[in-house]
Enzyme design. Structure first.
Site, PDB file in Angstrom:
ATOM      1  N   PRO A  30      14.601 -10.154  -2.827  1.00  0.00           N
ATOM      2  CA  PRO A  30      14.947 -11.103  -4.018  1.00  0.00           C
ATOM      3  C   PRO A  30      14.204 -10.848  -5.234  1.00  0.00           C
ATOM      4  O   PRO A  30      13.139 -10.035  -4.953  1.00  0.00           O
ATOM      5  CB  PRO A  30      14.474 -12.453  -3.426  1.00  0.00           C
ATOM      6  CG  PRO A  30      13.712 -12.283  -2.050  1.00  0.00           C
ATOM      7  CD  PRO A  30      14.189 -10.824  -1.671  1.00  0.00           C
ATOM      8  N   LYS A  62       5.989  -5.448  -0.962  1.00  0.00           N
ATOM      9  CA  LYS A  62       4.652  -5.582  -1.135  1.00  0.00           C
ATOM     10  C   LYS A  62       4.204  -6.953  -0.854  1.00  0.00           C
ATOM     11  O   LYS A  62       4.702  -7.949  -1.296  1.00  0.00           O
ATOM     12  CB  LYS A  62       4.088  -5.233  -2.764  1.00  0.00           C
ATOM     13  CG  LYS A  62       2.760  -5.624  -2.889  1.00  0.00           C
ATOM     14  CD  LYS A  62       2.562  -6.218  -4.266  1.00  0.00           C
ATOM     15  CE  LYS A  62       3.061  -7.353  -4.345  1.00  0.00           C
ATOM     16  NZ  LYS A  62       2.877  -8.378  -5.468  1.00  0.00           N
ATOM     17  N   ALA A  75       7.730  -1.889  -6.769  1.00  0.00           N
ATOM     18  CA  ALA A  75       7.897  -1.155  -5.402  1.00  0.00           C
ATOM     19  C   ALA A  75       9.192  -0.159  -5.888  1.00  0.00           C
ATOM     20  O   ALA A  75       9.198   0.904  -5.413  1.00  0.00           O
ATOM     21  CB  ALA A  75       8.456  -1.968  -4.185  1.00  0.00           C
ATOM     22  N   ASP A  92       0.871  -3.251 -10.590  1.00  0.00           N
ATOM     23  CA  ASP A  92       1.029  -3.416  -9.090  1.00  0.00           C
ATOM     24  C   ASP A  92       1.795  -1.877  -8.630  1.00  0.00           C
ATOM     25  O   ASP A  92       1.791  -1.581  -7.408  1.00  0.00           O
ATOM     26  CB  ASP A  92       2.211  -4.244  -8.499  1.00  0.00           C
ATOM     27  CG  ASP A  92       1.496  -5.965  -8.580  1.00  0.00           C
ATOM     28  OD1 ASP A  92       0.475  -5.861  -8.528  1.00  0.00           O
ATOM     29  OD2 ASP A  92       2.334  -6.759  -7.983  1.00  0.00           O
ATOM     30  N   GLY A 102       6.902  -7.266  -4.834  1.00  0.00           N
ATOM     31  CA  GLY A 102       6.874  -5.956  -5.616  1.00  0.00           C
ATOM     32  C   GLY A 102       8.172  -5.809  -6.172  1.00  0.00           C
ATOM     33  O   GLY A 102       7.983  -5.540  -7.377  1.00  0.00           O
ATOM     34  N   GLY A 103       9.178  -6.037  -5.625  1.00  0.00           N
ATOM     35  CA  GLY A 103      10.584  -5.952  -6.512  1.00  0.00           C
ATOM     36  C   GLY A 103      10.372  -4.861  -7.283  1.00  0.00           C
ATOM     37  O   GLY A 103      10.641  -3.510  -6.899  1.00  0.00           O
ATOM     38  N   GLY A 104      10.495  -4.975  -8.608  1.00  0.00           N
ATOM     39  CA  GLY A 104      10.582  -3.951  -9.949  1.00  0.00           C
ATOM     40  C   GLY A 104       9.530  -2.831  -9.328  1.00  0.00           C
ATOM     41  O   GLY A 104       9.594  -1.831  -9.597  1.00  0.00           O
TER      42      GLY A 104
HETATM   43  O1  C5P Z   1       1.775  -5.328 -15.224  1.00  0.00           O
HETATM   44  P1  C5P Z   1       3.043  -6.096 -14.984  1.00  0.00           P
HETATM   45  O2  C5P Z   1       4.112  -5.823 -16.052  1.00  0.00           O
HETATM   46  O3  C5P Z   1       3.809  -5.993 -13.620  1.00  0.00           O
HETATM   47  O4  C5P Z   1       2.543  -7.733 -15.276  1.00  0.00           O
HETATM   48  C1  C5P Z   1       3.512  -8.594 -15.622  1.00  0.00           C
HETATM   49  C2  C5P Z   1       2.791  -9.778 -15.919  1.00  0.00           C
HETATM   50  O5  C5P Z   1       2.125 -10.261 -14.963  1.00  0.00           O
HETATM   51  C3  C5P Z   1       1.893  -9.437 -17.233  1.00  0.00           C
HETATM   52  O6  C5P Z   1       2.724  -9.526 -18.349  1.00  0.00           O
HETATM   53  C4  C5P Z   1       0.695 -10.561 -17.140  1.00  0.00           C
HETATM   54  O7  C5P Z   1       1.420 -11.859 -17.705  1.00  0.00           O
HETATM   55  C5  C5P Z   1       0.837 -10.984 -15.596  1.00  0.00           C
HETATM   56  N1  C5P Z   1      -0.357 -10.172 -15.053  1.00  0.00           N
HETATM   57  C6  C5P Z   1      -1.687 -10.638 -15.513  1.00  0.00           C
HETATM   58  N2  C5P Z   1      -2.828 -10.059 -14.852  1.00  0.00           N
HETATM   59  C7  C5P Z   1      -2.564  -9.313 -13.879  1.00  0.00           C
HETATM   60  C8  C5P Z   1      -1.274  -8.656 -13.599  1.00  0.00           C
HETATM   61  C9  C5P Z   1      -0.177  -9.220 -14.312  1.00  0.00           C
HETATM   62  O8  C5P Z   1      -1.590 -11.621 -16.093  1.00  0.00           O
HETATM   63  N3  C5P Z   1      -3.707  -8.522 -13.350  1.00  0.00           N
END
Ligand code: C5P
Length: 276
Positions: free
Chosen positions: A93, A8, A103, A135, A99-101
Site C-alpha cells: 500500500p 521496511k 524501498a 529512509d 518504505g513504499g517509495g
Molecule cells: O526524507 P523523506 O522525503 O522520505 O521524508 C519525508 C518527510 O518526512 C519529510 O519531508 C519530513 O516532513 C518527514 N521526516 C522528518 N524527519 C525525518 C524523516 C522524515 O520530519 N527524520
C-alpha cells in the site's frame, strides 16, 4: 533483471528532537521483510517506468515517481548513456509507513547498478540514496540496521530476529509522513535499548503512534487487534503509519492471527511474511 523492494519496518522509532530544517532526529531499528514490491528492467533508449499490480492505480508513473528520480540520479552521477525500461509491480500500500517509495527507489539503485554494470562505491551509492529520502539508505541495505540522524546514519545491528514470523496490517488509510511528524508533541522520551534486536523491539516504542492515531483512529484498532492475538511478541506501528505489524513466536501463531484479524476486518490489507 529483477529486484525486490523489501517492505521496511521500524521495529522501534524514537523521535529525539526537531531540527531547524523541520526534519526530526531519530533513533530507529530498521528491519526488512522477505516480501515487497517487484522491480524489473529491460534495455531501452531513454528512461521509462510502467506501474502494475494491486496498488498501481493509486500511484503515478510520472516523472515525480521516486524510482525515476533514483534512475536519473544514478545516470547523472555515473555518467551513464544507456537507458532503462523499468516495470514496478506495486504490491504494498501507498503512503503506509513500510518504505513504499523509498524501498522502490532503493531497489532501483541496486537493480540499475547491476544492469548498467556500474563500479560505484558504497559511499557513492549511500550519497545518492540519502539525496532521495531519509529512509532510502537503509532500504538500499535492506537488512536489520540501527538508524540515527534523519534515519540515514546507519550502523550494523544484531540479526537475532532474522526469519521471525511477521504479520503486517493496514486499515487502508493513507497517511502523509510530514503531517504525522508535525503532530509529534516535542517530548523526548529517551533512547533505544541497544542490546539485541529483540530487546530494542520489546523495550522500544514508536513515538509517531499518537499523532498517527489522531489522523487515522483506525491505527489504534489495528494495534489492539494485533496485540490481542495469541503468540504476538509485540505489536507496533511502522514508520509514520498507518501499517502496523506484530512479530510472532512462529509461523503457525502468525497464521492463526491472520485468520482471526481478517475474519473480524475483511477490508484490512494484510501481509504474512518473515523478517529477512
Ligand atoms: O526524507 P523523506 O522525503 O522520505 O521524508 C519525508 C518527510 O518526512 C519529510 O519531508 C519530513 O516532513 C518527514 N521526516 C522528518 N524527519 C525525518 C524523516 C522524515 O520530519 N527524520
Amino acid at each position: 533483471m529483477r529486484e525486490t523492494a523489501y517492505a521496511k519496518l521500524n521495529l522501534a522509532l524514537h523521535v529525539r528532537g526537531r531540527e531547524p530544517d523541520g526534519y526530526h532526529r531519530l533513533e530507529t531499528l530498521f528491519a526488512f521483510c522477505e516480501e515487497g514490491d517487484g522491480l524489473s528492467v529491460d534495455a531501452a533508449d531513454g528512461l521509462t517506468l510502467r506501474v502494475k499490480g494491486p496498488f498501481a492505480a493509486e500511484l503515478g508513473s510520472g516523472a515525480d515517481n521516486l524510482v525515476l528520480s533514483a534512475a536519473r540520479a544514478m545516470r547523472h552521477t555515473c555518467s551513464v548513456e544507456a537507458g532503462a525500461a523499468l516495470l514496478l509491480d506495486k504490491r504494498l500500500p501507498i503512503a503506509s509507513g513500510i518504505g513504499g517509495g523509498s524501498a522502490d527507489a532503493a531497489a532501483a539503485l541496486r537493480l540499475l547498478r547491476r544492469f548498467w554494470r556500474l563500479s560505484i562505491t558504497d559511499a557513492e551509492l549511500h550519497a545518492i540514496a540519502a539525496g532521495l529520502g531519509a529512509d532510502v539508505p537503509a532500504c538500499v541495505r535492506s537488512e536489520t540496521v540501527w538508524g540515527e540522524g534523519r534515519g540515514d546514519r546507519l550502523s550494523a545491528a544484531p540479526r537475532d530476529l532474522q526469519s521471525a514470523a511477521v504479520l503486517l496490517v493496514n486499515p487502508r488509510v493513507a497517511l502523509p509522513t510530514p503531517a504525522v511528524f508535525r503532530g509529534w508533541d516535542g517530548v523526548d522520551r529517551g533512547p533505544l535499548a541497544r542490546g539485541s534486536a529483540r530487546d530494542a523491539l520489546l523495550a522500544g516504542r514508536n513515538d509517531l503512534e499518537p499523532p498517527a492515531i489522531v489522523l487515522a483512529p483506525a491505527v489504534a484498532e489495528v494495534l489492539d487487534s494485533l496485540g490481542a492475538c495469541p503468540g504476538a511478541i509485540a505489536a507496533r506501528m511502522s514508520g509514520s503509519g498507518a501499517t502496523c505489524f506484530a512479530l510472532f513466536d512462529g509461523e503457525a501463531a502468525r497464521d492463526v492471527a491472520a485468520e482471526q484479524v481478517s475474519a473480524s476486518h475483511p477490508d484490512w490489507w494484510m501481509l504474512r511474511t518473515r523478517l529477512r
